[in-house]
Write an enzyme that holds these catalytic residues in place. Structure first.
Site, PDB file in Angstrom:
ATOM      1  N   GLN A  44       0.833  -1.208   0.000  1.00  0.00           N
ATOM      2  CA  GLN A  44       0.000   0.000   0.000  1.00  0.00           C
ATOM      3  C   GLN A  44       0.866   1.255   0.000  1.00  0.00           C
ATOM      4  O   GLN A  44       1.918   1.306   0.637  1.00  0.00           O
ATOM      5  CB  GLN A  44      -0.918   0.010   1.220  1.00  0.00           C
ATOM      6  CG  GLN A  44      -2.148  -0.852   1.030  1.00  0.00           C
ATOM      7  CD  GLN A  44      -3.104  -0.764   2.204  1.00  0.00           C
ATOM      8  OE1 GLN A  44      -3.256  -1.703   2.964  1.00  0.00           O
ATOM      9  NE2 GLN A  44      -3.756   0.366   2.349  1.00  0.00           N
TER      10      GLN A  44
ATOM     11  N   SER B 170       4.683  -6.275   2.623  1.00  0.00           N
ATOM     12  CA  SER B 170       3.363  -6.259   3.251  1.00  0.00           C
ATOM     13  C   SER B 170       2.315  -6.881   2.323  1.00  0.00           C
ATOM     14  O   SER B 170       2.399  -8.069   2.004  1.00  0.00           O
ATOM     15  CB  SER B 170       2.997  -4.828   3.666  1.00  0.00           C
ATOM     16  OG  SER B 170       1.841  -4.821   4.486  1.00  0.00           O
ATOM     17  N   LEU B 171       1.346  -6.098   1.848  1.00  0.00           N
ATOM     18  CA  LEU B 171       0.355  -6.619   0.903  1.00  0.00           C
ATOM     19  C   LEU B 171       1.030  -7.316  -0.275  1.00  0.00           C
ATOM     20  O   LEU B 171       0.533  -8.325  -0.793  1.00  0.00           O
ATOM     21  CB  LEU B 171      -0.518  -5.456   0.417  1.00  0.00           C
ATOM     22  CG  LEU B 171      -1.600  -5.662  -0.631  1.00  0.00           C
ATOM     23  CD1 LEU B 171      -1.098  -5.590  -2.060  1.00  0.00           C
ATOM     24  CD2 LEU B 171      -2.387  -6.950  -0.416  1.00  0.00           C
TER      25      LEU B 171
ATOM     26  N   ARG C 137      -8.941  -8.836   4.284  1.00  0.00           N
ATOM     27  CA  ARG C 137      -7.824  -8.379   5.124  1.00  0.00           C
ATOM     28  C   ARG C 137      -7.889  -6.873   5.330  1.00  0.00           C
ATOM     29  O   ARG C 137      -7.743  -6.371   6.448  1.00  0.00           O
ATOM     30  CB  ARG C 137      -6.502  -8.772   4.454  1.00  0.00           C
ATOM     31  CG  ARG C 137      -5.221  -8.314   5.161  1.00  0.00           C
ATOM     32  CD  ARG C 137      -4.014  -8.781   4.348  1.00  0.00           C
ATOM     33  NE  ARG C 137      -2.724  -8.475   4.944  1.00  0.00           N
ATOM     34  CZ  ARG C 137      -1.982  -7.426   4.670  1.00  0.00           C
ATOM     35  NH1 ARG C 137      -2.420  -6.504   3.797  1.00  0.00           N
ATOM     36  NH2 ARG C 137      -0.802  -7.248   5.238  1.00  0.00           N
TER      37      ARG C 137
ATOM     38  N   HIS D  48       0.889  -3.582  10.971  1.00  0.00           N
ATOM     39  CA  HIS D  48       2.033  -4.358  11.471  1.00  0.00           C
ATOM     40  C   HIS D  48       2.403  -4.080  12.919  1.00  0.00           C
ATOM     41  O   HIS D  48       3.538  -4.348  13.326  1.00  0.00           O
ATOM     42  CB  HIS D  48       3.252  -4.173  10.557  1.00  0.00           C
ATOM     43  CG  HIS D  48       2.991  -4.568   9.142  1.00  0.00           C
ATOM     44  ND1 HIS D  48       2.767  -5.865   8.768  1.00  0.00           N
ATOM     45  CD2 HIS D  48       2.864  -3.824   8.014  1.00  0.00           C
ATOM     46  CE1 HIS D  48       2.534  -5.916   7.473  1.00  0.00           C
ATOM     47  NE2 HIS D  48       2.577  -4.694   6.989  1.00  0.00           N
TER      48      HIS D  48
ATOM     49  N   GLN E 179       2.130 -11.891  10.009  1.00  0.00           N
ATOM     50  CA  GLN E 179       2.602 -10.690   9.305  1.00  0.00           C
ATOM     51  C   GLN E 179       1.783  -9.457   9.663  1.00  0.00           C
ATOM     52  O   GLN E 179       2.306  -8.340   9.726  1.00  0.00           O
ATOM     53  CB  GLN E 179       2.538 -10.925   7.792  1.00  0.00           C
ATOM     54  CG  GLN E 179       3.093  -9.782   6.951  1.00  0.00           C
ATOM     55  CD  GLN E 179       2.199  -9.450   5.773  1.00  0.00           C
ATOM     56  OE1 GLN E 179       1.005  -9.204   5.940  1.00  0.00           O
ATOM     57  NE2 GLN E 179       2.776  -9.437   4.589  1.00  0.00           N
TER      58      GLN E 179
END
Length: 313
Positions: free
Chosen positions: A12, A93-94, A118, A202, A251
């Site tokens: 993102q 991440s994503l 998510r 996170h 994660q």
């Protein structure tokens, strides 16, 4: 002989209205990928990515499937051009989900639905405005951790993205993040930038979202990876479905260890790293982490041509 390549996928923040328009005009597979994602979600992701509005594209539950489709679209274009498969993949991440789709672990439709969930779980875990993230520039990792401990005062705040030497992102309660920004500057940070995000990713505030994700992810089929994927949590491969599921759940409330990931990509023998998706965020970070490791973004026909020249040099 072509250079050994690694593929990275952004998270993102890399999205923008109009992303991949030029690539889509040259390669039909781009639009086809978005159409498949749109069908899975019953949401026109191509229209959203091309016409916005930006507020809708930036809504977390929309951003995540749109970026996943963008990354896979670029990967499918690369598949038409690469003589050899990549030796390793990773995502920020994503982007880890995008890597898993590219490696054959997740079906695109399943992944699009999962990351939309998510995003929704993340947004619902923390009311808008009560959490925040900030980029701390110019302090080492230990100094940022120390500042977070000092700023917590009973609230949640921690380093969450180890993006590059001297660039660490922190996340947590908004009041604690404000204290971190002040303390970081006092400790010698060059800058402490509040990020324009709607969720504090996170960090421990994401644990309720992670528990919901744990339930949702059990119903999704996982296959063995055809290409090694390094996970954010462990900087290592996970070989079976349960291990991959666990890595994705963990994660959500654990730091993204990007510096170590890039170092691991180098150790595995990668000679060129490509960033598959809109923007150049990861390319910039990789160049700061390892100046000797060539890194190039691929997001339009010109950048694709440059990447292919570098691989075949």
């Amino acid at each position: 002989m072509p250079n050994k390549i690694a593929i990275t996928f952004p998270g993102q923040g890399s999205q923008s209205v109009g992303m991949l328009a030029e690539l889509a005009a040259a390669f039909p597979v781009v639009r086809q990928t978005f159409d498949a994602g749109s069908d899975a979600l019953a949401l026109d992701l191509w229209s959203l990515s091309q016409r916005g509005p930006a507020e809708a594209l930036n809504a977390t539950e929309n951003t995540q499937p749109a970026l996943l489709c963008a990354g896979i679209a670029v990967m499918r274009v690369l598949d038409q051009h690469l003589a050899e498969p990549p030796i390793v993949m990773a995502g920020h991440s994503l982007g880890e989900y995008t890597a898993l789709v590219a490696a054959g672990v997740l079906d695109l439709a399943d992944a699009v639905r999962l990351v939309a969930q998510r995003g929704r779980f993340m947004q619902e875990a923390v009311p808008v405005g009560s959490g925040a993230m900030a980029a701390i520039l110019g302090l080492d990792d230990a100094a940022v951790s120390a500042v977070c401990e000092q700023a917590a005062q009973g609230q949640v705040v921690s380093p969450v993205n180890f993006n590059a030497p001297g660039q660490v992102v922190v996340a947590g309660d908004a009041d604690a993040i404000a204290r971190v920004a002040d303390l970081a500057k006092a400790a010698g940070a060059k800058r402490a930038l509040l990020l324009d995000v709607s969720v504090p990713s996170h960090c421990a505030l994401m644990k309720p979202a992670a528990e919901r994700l744990r339930g949702a992810i059990q119903d999704v089929a996982f296959a063995a990876p055809t290409v090694p994927v390094l996970h954010n949590v462990s900087v290592a491969e996970a070989h079976d479905a349960d291990s991959i599921r666990h890595a994705l759940v963990e994660q959500l409330y654990s730091p993204v260890r990007w510096v170590e990931t890039v170092e691991a990509i180098r150790v595995r023998g990668a000679e060129v790293v490509l960033e598959a998706g809109p923007g150049k965020v990861l390319t910039g970070l990789i160049k700061r982490i390892d100046k000797t490791l060539p890194a190039l973004p691929v997001f339009d026909p010109a950048s694709l041509e440059k990447a292919m020249e570098s691989i075949n040099a």
